[in-house]
Each structure stands twice: as structure tokens, then as C-alpha cells.
Enzyme design. Structure first.
Site, PDB file in Angstrom:
ATOM      1  N   LYS A 308     -20.896  49.176  37.134  1.00  0.00           N
ATOM      2  CA  LYS A 308     -20.517  48.105  38.073  1.00  0.00           C
ATOM      3  C   LYS A 308     -21.705  47.675  38.916  1.00  0.00           C
ATOM      4  CE  LYS A 308     -15.630  49.315  38.288  1.00  0.00           C
ATOM      5  NZ  LYS A 308     -15.633  50.683  37.729  1.00  0.00           N
TER       6      LYS A 308
HETATM    7  P1  5BU Z   1      -7.652  56.253  35.453  1.00  0.00           P
HETATM    8  O1  5BU Z   1      -7.798  57.701  35.557  1.00  0.00           O
HETATM    9  O2  5BU Z   1      -6.941  55.802  34.151  1.00  0.00           O
HETATM   10  O3  5BU Z   1      -7.031  55.641  36.676  1.00  0.00           O
HETATM   11  O4  5BU Z   1      -9.159  55.709  35.359  1.00  0.00           O
HETATM   12  C1  5BU Z   1      -9.484  54.350  35.251  1.00  0.00           C
HETATM   13  C2  5BU Z   1     -10.960  54.176  35.076  1.00  0.00           C
HETATM   14  O5  5BU Z   1     -11.251  52.782  34.977  1.00  0.00           O
HETATM   15  C3  5BU Z   1     -11.809  54.680  36.230  1.00  0.00           C
HETATM   16  O6  5BU Z   1     -13.008  55.194  35.693  1.00  0.00           O
HETATM   17  C4  5BU Z   1     -12.132  53.456  37.055  1.00  0.00           C
HETATM   18  O7  5BU Z   1     -13.402  53.550  37.659  1.00  0.00           O
HETATM   19  C5  5BU Z   1     -12.111  52.354  36.033  1.00  0.00           C
HETATM   20  N1  5BU Z   1     -11.620  51.043  36.558  1.00  0.00           N
HETATM   21  C6  5BU Z   1     -10.352  50.881  37.050  1.00  0.00           C
HETATM   22  O8  5BU Z   1      -9.550  51.802  37.081  1.00  0.00           O
HETATM   23  N2  5BU Z   1      -9.958  49.657  37.501  1.00  0.00           N
HETATM   24  C7  5BU Z   1     -10.780  48.584  37.497  1.00  0.00           C
HETATM   25  O9  5BU Z   1     -10.360  47.470  37.877  1.00  0.00           O
HETATM   26  C8  5BU Z   1     -12.077  48.780  36.983  1.00  0.00           C
HETATM   27  C9  5BU Z   1     -12.466  49.994  36.522  1.00  0.00           C
HETATM   28 BR1  5BU Z   1     -13.195  47.337  36.915  1.00  0.00          BR
END
Ligand code: 5BU
Length: 477
Positions: A308
Site C-alpha cells: 500500500k
Molecule cells: P483478513 O484476515 O481476511 O481480514 O485479512 C485481509 C487482508 O487483506 C489483510 O492483510 C488486509 O491488510 C488486507 N486488506 C483488507 O482487508 N481490506 C482492504 O480494503 C485492503 C486490504 Br486494500
């Protein structure tokens, strides 16, 4: 006269001039129907033409934002003309066939890319005629999201249009028309009931994928989309998905390199992409990078560093290739904010790198209360247009964000277990995100924090692939 009264009068007049008939008829698509519309006759009745355009204008066009009006040939053309004059908006005309002489234009009239066009149509059954026109307008770079129509037969057209990101506003639905005609003794109650039963039991077929595929990236299979990608990472990713039959991306948000490698050993064969946050790894080292790369080759997946980037171009080019992580040397693609402006893309585009590279630009986020607005999302998509070879896709949550079938919609915020975490993350189900246009779906804790990550990865993979397979057949409910 008030709106309801005028609408009622219009319905009765349509019946009187035989624009709506009751009996036993067969439609163009071969369905039997007890009601039939032929709105071509309205051109013989200027007062009815005037009333239709007045009503369409005051009930829908007046509240919409658009630059052009385009009628679906041929019945709707005179109505579109009247509306264009009334609304003082320019009209576009779509040819059914490109001219064989002179300019081979499909769309007549002056317009520029990204201008908005509103569709006008008389009757919608399956929505396929509207979609043909939408398709040709979108091919020219116009934005088409609205259709105003006289009559909705309520047989699936609205849903087919919505699937293709076109919102339909109708003057009358079939049920409303029938009610007016029964109330005013134009038809018997029995006929009214017969038509109602027919409506409940007969739906127009879902628009075939061949008709829709050119309209919409959502109905195109990944292998075809690989062929139209201009970024080599997007091409590779589409091909990996088609070959491995998985559109699952695992987000390995773990803090030890051993944990990450152990996890990938278990789930590697089920994913197309592995997303990292290398700055959370406590023992990051070059040996880990080597093993990660080997694993990517062994299991045939790509690497996305979810960095990012969000600084001025000069800083970002240093963050991309220098420091301890040297991201440009191993990551196939990275995530980037559009916030700082185009310089950030310029910097990544010109960063020297021995390998192919790709960018996922953040157009939307999954977290609650994030400050991204619809205008920001639009401007982000626009910013990417100048860098087609760099762009792998967008991180976003909605299908309407972009149209280009060569780009990939990467969607995070997915979990089967719960609707949110306690730090603002919002989750959707795998089915829902595919419906919302996701091409590659990011799952983190849903798999990583589960008791048996491999079983869970297979579960997500299967649901996602099934939803995608349905989507390309145009059968999303
Ligand atoms: P989760 O454990 O499924 O909640 O992880 C989601 C991943 O995707 C996590 O590494 C975030 O940094 C990434 N992410 C997100 O969740 N939402 C967003 O809008 C973005 C990235 Br851009």
C-alpha cells in the site's frame, strides 16, 4: 393533471390504440403469452407520444445525471428524440449494423470517452436488446448505468440489466398496467388473473453468456481475459487461475517466516496468489525470500506484496527497490494508493526491475468508515488509464468500479465465520464477493487462523470456483 392520473390515462390509451393486446401470442424468444405489446403504433398518436415523453421525463430523467440519450433501435428512437429535445441533452444513435461505406461508425453523434449515456427503451422482457445497445456504447468508452423504459414485463429483464450494472427505471410494470386496465373495465378480472399467473410462472431466460460476454467482464472466463490483458502479471494470473481452477488468494499475515512457509506448504496448491505484508515478519531475511520464490514456482502461484505505497513518487521508487525488503526483486505485484496522485504510478512504471511487475491500485477498501468516496474511486480508475502495461487491476469491492476485462478485481474482506472483526474489518461471504465482481478473492484469518488451514483453503476454493463458474454462465441469482 397529476402524475398518477396521467399514467392511468396513458395505460388506457395504450389499450385503446392496440399497443397492448390480450389473447394468445408467441413472443420473439418463442414464449407463449396472454398479453402482447406493440408500441410501434404510438408514432401515429402525437398526444400519446407527448404524454409518454412527459411522464418519462418527470418520473426519471429529471433526477438523473447524464450527457447523452440513446434509444434502443427502432421503436424507442422517436421517444428518445422527444426526450433529448425536452431535456436539452444530446442524442446518440446506435446502428444495428456498421455502415459498409464511409466511416464504419456504430454510434452516430458527437461524444467523448467517459461521458454518461442514458438508454431509452419501450418494453423490456429479458433485457437483451437493451444490453446490445449498452455493449456498443461501452465499447466506445461511454459510461452506461441507467435505462429508462416505458414498460417492464417483470420477467427477469430488470435482474439481467442489474447483473450488467444497468439500473432500470420503468414508467409502468406489467402488474400496474393490468391493475389500471381491470379497474377501468378495459379487461375482465379473469384476464387480469390469467396474466398475473402467467407472470408468476414464466420468466424470460437469463441472458445467454454469448450475448453478455462482450458487455461485461463478469461473464468472461479467465482464460479469455488473459488474452485481453495488457499487463503481463494480469495475463499470468488469469492463466494460473484457469489452469489450477482457483481464484483464491491467501493473505499470510503471520509474523514468522517458518510459520509462513509451513502454511504455504499446506495450502500452496489451492491458491493462485499469495499476499504478504513483509514488514510484519520478525525474522525477514534473504533466505526466506528464496524459499518463498521456490515455493511460488513449485505450486505455480504469484506473489503480491500488500505494501500500500502512499508517498511521493521519489520515495516510493526507493521503498519499492531499496531497504531491507527489496520488494521489486521478488514481488510479482504490489498494492498502491492513488491518494498521492499520478506520480506514484509514474515512479513504479519507470523503476528498473529485472522481472515483470504489476500494480493493484486501491479504489475501495473493506474497512468500516473508510474515507474513500465514489468520486475518489472514479478518479482512481481514471488515473490508471495512462498506465495499461503496469496495471494488474484494482483492489475494490464493487463490480461497477471498472469495465476493462483485462484488469483484475482483487477483493479482500472475506470470511465464512463472522461478519466483522473488532478493529473495523467488514466481511462478506465468498458467494457475495464473486457476485460483486471479485476476480481474485483474498482470505486471511478465515484460513490462517483456522484449526485446519488446508481443509479450510479447499472449502473456500471450492465455493469461490463454483460461484465464478455460475457467474460466467450468466446464472448469478
Ligand atoms: P483478513 O484476515 O481476511 O481480514 O485479512 C485481509 C487482508 O487483506 C489483510 O492483510 C488486509 O491488510 C488486507 N486488506 C483488507 O482487508 N481490506 C482492504 O480494503 C485492503 C486490504 Br486494500
Amino acid at each position: 393533471m397529476d402524475f398518477t392520473k396521467q399514467l392511468e390515462e396513458l395505460a388506457i390509451n395504450l389499450f385503446k390504440i392496440d399497443a397492448v393486446k390480450f389473447g394468445e401470442f408467441t413472443t420473439k424468444s418463442g414464449m407463449k403469452t396472454p398479453v402482447y405489446f406493440d408500441l410501434r403504433v404510438i408514432v401515429s398518436y402525437p398526444a400519446i407520444m407527448e404524454s409518454i415523453s412527459d411522464l418519462l421525463y418527470s418520473s426519471s430523467l429529471i433526477s438523473l445525471e447524464y450527457d447523452h440519450i440513446c434509444g434502443v433501435p427502432y421503436t424507442a428512437l422517436p421517444i428518445a428524440t422527444l426526450l433529448s429535445v425536452k431535456a436539452k441533452k444530446s442524442m446518440l444513435m446506435r446502428r444495428k449494423e456498421a455502415k459498409s461505406y464511409g466511416t464504419k461508425k456504430l454510434i452516430e453523434g458527437h461524444f467523448s470517452k467517459n461521458q454518461k449515456c442514458c438508454i431509452v427503451e419501450d418494453v423490456v422482457t429479458s433485457g437483451s436488446s437493451v444490453l446490445e445497445t449498452v455493449n456498443d456504447l461501452r465499447k466506445e468508452g461511454l459510461v452506461v448505468e441507467q435505462a429508462v423504459i416505458i414498460l417492464d414485463r417483470e420477467q427477469g429483464g430488470r435482474q439481467n440489466l442489474e447483473k450488467n450494472r444497468v439500473k432500470m427505471m420503468s414508467l409502468l410494470t406489467m402488474s400496474e398496467l393490468i391493475k389500471i386496465l381491470v379497474d377501468n373495465n378495459c379487461i375482465t378480472k379473469e384476464i387480469g388473473v390469467e396474466v398475473k399467473n402467467y407472470l408468476n410462472s414464466t420468466k424470460a431466460p437469463s441472458v445467454e453468456s454469448s450475448e453478455v460476454s462482450a458487455v461485461n467482464r463478469l461473464n468472461m472466463p479467465y482464460e479469455k481475459r488473459a488474452g485481453v490483458s495488457r499487463n503481463s502479471i494480469a495475463k499470468q494470473l488469469f492463466n494460473i487461475m484457469a489452469t489450477k481452477k482457483t481464484n483464491l488468494c491467501i493473505s499470510v499475515d503471520l509474523t514468522s517466516s517458518v510459520q509462513i512457509l509451513n502454511l504455504l506448504e499446506k495450502v500452496g496448491e489451492h491458491v493462485c496468489l499469495v499476499k504478504t505484508h513483509v514488514d510484519i515478519i520478525e525474522d525477514f531475511n534473504s533466505d526466506f525470500v528464496e524459499q518463498l520464490k521456490q515455493m511460488a514456482t513449485k505450486f505455480n502461484f504469484l506473489l503480491l506484496e500488500d505494501r500500500k505505497f502512499a508517498d511521493i513518487g521519489n520515495t516510493v521508487s526507493l521503498q519499492y527497490s531499496k531497504g531491507i525488503y527489496k520488494i521489486s526483486e521478488w514481488a510479482d505485484c504490489v498494492t498502491v494508493h492513488s491518494l498521492p496522485g499520478e506520480g506514484i504510478l509514474k515512479a513504479l512504471n519507470s523503476a528498473s526491475s529485472d522481472k515483470s511487475k504489476g500494480v493493484f491500485l486501491l479504489a475501495e477498501m473493506s474497512s468500516e468508515g473508510n474515507l474513500i468516496t465514489p468520486d475518489y474511486t472514479k478518479a482512481t480508475v481514471k488515473m490508471a488509464e495512462k498506465y495499461p502495461q503496469l496495471m494488474t487491476g484494482f483492489v475494490c469491492q464493487n463490480a461497477a468500479t471498472f469495465d476493462d476485462p483485462g484488469l483484475i478485481q482483487l477483493t479482500p474482506g472475506v470470511q465464512l465465520e463472522k461478519p466483522k472483526d473488532n478493529l473495523g474489518q467488514v466481511y462478506n461471504t465468498p458467494e457475495k464477493v464473486i457476485e460483486n465482481g471479485a476476480d481474485v478473492v483474498v482470505v486471511g484469518r478465515g484460513i490462517v487462523a483456522s484449526k485446519n488451514p488446508e481443509t479450510e483453503a479447499v472449502l473456500y476454493k471450492n465455493i469461490l470456483w463454483k460461484s465464478y463458474s455460475k457467474r460466467i454462465l450468466g446464472k448469478m441469482e
